[in-house]
Design a protein around this motif. Structure first.
Motif, PDB file in Angstrom:
ATOM      1  N   GLU A   1      34.357  47.330  31.526  1.00 18.93           N
ATOM      2  CA  GLU A   1      33.623  46.620  30.480  1.00 18.93           C
ATOM      3  C   GLU A   1      34.449  46.513  29.209  1.00 18.93           C
ATOM      4  N   GLY A   2      35.220  47.542  28.897  1.00 23.38           N
ATOM      5  CA  GLY A   2      36.083  47.473  27.732  1.00 23.38           C
ATOM      6  C   GLY A   2      37.213  46.484  27.916  1.00 23.38           C
ATOM      7  N   TYR A   3      37.769  46.433  29.112  1.00 23.54           N
ATOM      8  CA  TYR A   3      38.902  45.542  29.393  1.00 23.54           C
ATOM      9  C   TYR A   3      38.474  44.078  29.375  1.00 23.54           C
ATOM     10  N   PHE A   4      37.326  43.769  29.989  1.00 25.74           N
ATOM     11  CA  PHE A   4      36.887  42.383  30.106  1.00 25.74           C
ATOM     12  C   PHE A   4      36.008  41.923  28.947  1.00 25.74           C
ATOM     13  N   LEU A   5      35.194  42.813  28.367  1.00 27.10           N
ATOM     14  CA  LEU A   5      34.210  42.394  27.367  1.00 27.10           C
ATOM     15  C   LEU A   5      34.284  43.169  26.053  1.00 27.10           C
TER      16      LEU A   5
ATOM     17  N   GLN B   1      34.367  30.136  31.926  1.00 24.46           N
ATOM     18  CA  GLN B   1      34.467  31.575  31.691  1.00 24.46           C
ATOM     19  C   GLN B   1      35.370  31.921  30.519  1.00 24.46           C
ATOM     20  N   SER B   2      36.396  31.098  30.272  1.00 21.98           N
ATOM     21  CA  SER B   2      37.313  31.398  29.177  1.00 21.98           C
ATOM     22  C   SER B   2      36.606  31.362  27.833  1.00 21.98           C
ATOM     23  N   GLN B   3      35.522  30.581  27.720  1.00 22.67           N
ATOM     24  CA  GLN B   3      34.751  30.532  26.485  1.00 22.67           C
ATOM     25  C   GLN B   3      33.530  31.442  26.532  1.00 22.67           C
TER      26      GLN B   3
ATOM     27  N   LEU C   1      44.445  33.537  30.978  1.00 24.55           N
ATOM     28  CA  LEU C   1      44.784  34.415  32.092  1.00 24.55           C
ATOM     29  C   LEU C   1      43.781  35.558  32.222  1.00 24.55           C
ATOM     30  N   ASN C   2      43.298  36.048  31.088  1.00 21.99           N
ATOM     31  CA  ASN C   2      42.297  37.110  31.122  1.00 21.99           C
ATOM     32  C   ASN C   2      41.008  36.617  31.765  1.00 21.99           C
ATOM     33  N   ALA C   3      40.606  35.389  31.447  1.00 19.22           N
ATOM     34  CA  ALA C   3      39.400  34.818  32.051  1.00 19.22           C
ATOM     35  C   ALA C   3      39.591  34.547  33.544  1.00 19.22           C
ATOM     36  N   LEU C   4      40.777  34.065  33.912  1.00 16.27           N
ATOM     37  CA  LEU C   4      41.062  33.823  35.331  1.00 16.27           C
ATOM     38  C   LEU C   4      41.020  35.135  36.124  1.00 16.27           C
ATOM     39  N   ALA C   5      41.592  36.179  35.541  1.00 10.86           N
ATOM     40  CA  ALA C   5      41.579  37.473  36.220  1.00 10.86           C
ATOM     41  C   ALA C   5      40.165  38.024  36.322  1.00 10.86           C
ATOM     42  N   THR C   6      39.366  37.866  35.261  1.00  9.17           N
ATOM     43  CA  THR C   6      37.986  38.345  35.276  1.00  9.17           C
ATOM     44  C   THR C   6      37.197  37.694  36.402  1.00  9.17           C
ATOM     45  N   THR C   7      37.293  36.378  36.504  1.00 11.04           N
ATOM     46  CA  THR C   7      36.560  35.658  37.543  1.00 11.04           C
ATOM     47  C   THR C   7      37.065  36.024  38.929  1.00 11.04           C
TER      48      THR C   7
ATOM     49  N   VAL D   1      43.671  45.852  40.162  1.00  6.43           N
ATOM     50  CA  VAL D   1      43.581  44.542  40.807  1.00  6.43           C
ATOM     51  C   VAL D   1      43.586  43.433  39.760  1.00  6.43           C
ATOM     52  N   SER D   2      42.929  43.673  38.620  1.00  2.00           N
ATOM     53  CA  SER D   2      42.896  42.675  37.548  1.00  2.00           C
ATOM     54  C   SER D   2      44.292  42.363  37.041  1.00  2.00           C
ATOM     55  N   ARG D   3      45.095  43.393  36.899  1.00  3.71           N
ATOM     56  CA  ARG D   3      46.461  43.184  36.408  1.00  3.71           C
ATOM     57  C   ARG D   3      47.310  42.435  37.437  1.00  3.71           C
ATOM     58  N   ILE D   4      47.088  42.725  38.712  1.00 10.62           N
ATOM     59  CA  ILE D   4      47.797  41.987  39.764  1.00 10.62           C
ATOM     60  C   ILE D   4      47.368  40.524  39.755  1.00 10.62           C
ATOM     61  N   ALA D   5      46.067  40.292  39.607  1.00 10.76           N
ATOM     62  CA  ALA D   5      45.549  38.925  39.568  1.00 10.76           C
ATOM     63  C   ALA D   5      46.110  38.163  38.368  1.00 10.76           C
ATOM     64  N   THR D   6      46.218  38.836  37.238  1.00 12.07           N
ATOM     65  CA  THR D   6      46.775  38.205  36.043  1.00 12.07           C
ATOM     66  C   THR D   6      48.215  37.750  36.300  1.00 12.07           C
TER      67      THR D   6
END
Length: 567
Positions: free
Chosen positions: A31-35, A252-254, A425-431, A453-458
């Motif tokens: 939650e801290g990383y994404f929001l 999602q980016s917005q 990129l953060n929004a793409l990784a989140t989704t 996994v989020s960092r790999i996706a980024t």
């Protein structure tokens, strides 16, 4: 470029990276990383949203658009204030009360997993393409300044940004954006002042703008109702409204930005900031493009603004024809400069009308020579879509601004680009992680696993967007390209949320088939009716999804989910 300018760029980028690192604390949990633990004040969220929009795309693509077409592009944003009001009373309460990570989680609660998954996939594709275009803007600048290969410049921007995003989180993105917003505005104002000071001493700003107005560049309103014209009052108000509703309400980016706000009211206030300030800022950027045009009325511009393509022509078998075009261009410019001065100094209506006719004739002659030169580039390169609109502003910055100011403007462009890319990129990784990996593959892993996994996706999305960037610079005005990409998807995605929020009669199957139907309809219109402007694709896609979705829902009715509303 002078060492002072390089020092300014290095100092500023170092400061931005340090700022980002300082705000990565608290990103050890998902939650801290994404929001950002939903803790940001409204003004920081609002500035972050606006900084993302005022990216390198804006400073390079929109100024080029203003140089070529004038102020009429501002009509594109006429639907934005109304969209902000609508979203503040609909999307913001829905998403905040849902306590979701992505906008698409709500679609599973309202419909089913297949609708959520397809909508998320369309977002990933559209945003991945758009992010690649954002990378291409500063890559254009570096390729001009350093004479480097475009592939190298794309990688130099995209890869470090992907690494930075992998280490940071949404908090780092938000607070970096806040500082960058001030730098961007300062850079734009500095360029505007430099352009005004660059006018001849006997030509006032008002006189210069009157000359630009003779070419139609000061016309900001076009009230014709036509589906074939992109920038009119009605296409901006209606088509732009649907585009902005989808971008700020379903992208999602917005959505991720205002999900970080401390409350519903603060999230709404962040949207109102864009409603109040986006159009004035856009006018400023376009006006700078117009001022660049005016500057080059009295200071000879290059015949082609892309020196790489110019060099290729000069080294080809068509070098003689190009040299002849250069001579004709210089002669045509001298004629136009005299005509521009005459029009600027004309002090009565008859003299002004005569001078305007002469000026427009000389301007047409100059454009004809440029067209011939462009044809030579197309013949040498084989690229029939070649345009150099994206090189206009960088060329002015690097050849006419004083030492120090060049560094400030380029630092602002580079930093704005990297911040925008990081946010995307953060929004793409989140989704990718929330809507696909956690939902479909590994639903019960600890936060540490999802962060890895989020960092790999980024990183993976960073590579994808770099590939897209290599092709985006040759597609025309970058600001048009990014919105053309978005408009192909946005209307249909908006249609799904309209079905979800506005009617209880729509079923999951109806929404899923409606989304496919809407995308098919937009694709068909794009292929069969290319004369219809891309802005109207947003309207066509939204209503296509709603109509098809409701019709299918009559055949396959609603199966009540565990919860079809948000408390």
């Amino acid at each position: 470029m002078h060492p002072v300018d390089w020092f300014i760029i290095a100092l500023y980028l170092g400061w931005i990276i340090w700022t980002g690192v300082q705000h990565t604390r608290g990103s050890k949990e998902i939650e801290g990383y994404f929001l950002g633990h939903r803790s940001n004040p409204w003004w920081a969220v609002g500035l972050s949203v606006m900084a993302t929009q005022l990216s390198a795309i804006t400073m390079v693509g929109t100024t080029g658009q203003g140089y070529m077409d004038g102020l009429r592009f501002v009509q594109f944003y006429f639907g934005l204030p109304l969209a902000m009001v609508i979203l503040s009373v609909t999307a913001v309460p829905f998403f905040h009360r849902a306590k979701v990570y992505t906008a698409y989680e709500y679609l599973e609660r309202r419909f089913d997993v297949k609708t959520r998954t397809l909508t998320s996939a369309l977002f990933l594709l559209s945003r991945g393409l758009s992010c690649g275009t954002i990378i291409s803007a500063p890559a254009v600048i570096l390729s001009i300044i350093m004479g480097w290969n475009l592939t190298l410049t794309v990688l130099l921007i995209g890869i470090p940004t992907a690494i930075y995003t992998m280490l940071g989180g949404v908090q780092a993105v938000t607070w970096t954006d806040v500082k960058q917003m001030y730098i961007i505005i300062f850079g734009l104002m500095a360029v505007a002042i430099a352009l005004v000071l660059g006018l001849p001493g006997d030509v006032s700003v008002g006189d210069a703008l009157r000359v630009a107005g003779a070419t139609g560049r000061m016309q900001a309103f076009d009230f014709r109702f036509t589906l074939s014209e992109t920038y009119t009052f009605w296409s901006g108000l209606i088509g732009g409204l649907f585009l902005m509703l989808s971008y700020f309400g379903c992208d999602q980016s917005q959505v991720q930005r205002y999900l970080t706000a401390r409350s519903e009211d603060e999230a709404s206030s962040s949207l109102y900031m864009s409603a109040y300030w986006k159009i004035p800022l856009q006018v400023l950027v376009l006006l700078i493009g117009v001022l660049v045009f005016v500057f080059y009325l009295f200071n000879e511009p290059p015949m082609l603004f892309n020196p790489v393509h110019e060099a290729r022509v000069k080294q080809s078998a068509l070098a003689g024809r190009y040299a002849d075009a250069e001579q004709r261009f210089s002669a045509a410019f001298a004629t136009r400069r005299v005509a521009a001065r005459a029009l600027a100094s004309a002090d009565d209506a008859p003299a002004r009308a005569s001078a305007e006719t002469t000026f427009l004739d000389s301007d047409a002659a100059l454009r004809a020579v440029r067209k011939d030169a462009t044809a030579l580039v197309q013949e040498v390169t084989g690229d029939r879509t070649y345009r150099d609109v994206n090189y206009v502003f960088p060329t002015f910055v690097t050849t006419h601004l004083p030492i120090g100011l060049i560094g400030i403007v380029l630092a602002a462009i580079m930093a704005a680009a990297m911040s925008s890319i990081a946010a995307e990129l953060n929004a793409l990784a989140t989704t990718t992680v929330i809507d696909f990996y956690r939902r479909l593959l590994k639903p019960d892993a600890p936060d540490a696993h999802y962060l890895t996994v989020s960092r790999i996706a980024t990183g993976a999305w960073g590579v994808f967007t770099c590939i897209v960037a290599l092709f985006a610079t040759n597609l025309g005005s970058l600001i048009e390209v990014v919105n053309r990409f978005g408009s192909f998807f946005y209307g249909s995605i908006l249609g799904v949320f309209m079905l979800a929020m506005l009617t209880r009669r729509a079923s999951g199957t109806g929404a899923f088939v409606g989304l496919i139907g809407g995308m098919t309809l937009v694709g068909s219109v794009a292929v069969l009716r290319p004369d219809i402007s891309f802005l109207w694709h947003n309207v066509i896609g939204a209503f296509g999804v709603v109509v098809v979705g409701l019709l299918v829902s009559l055949v396959v009715p609603v199966t009540p989910p565990a919860s079809d509303s948000i408390a």
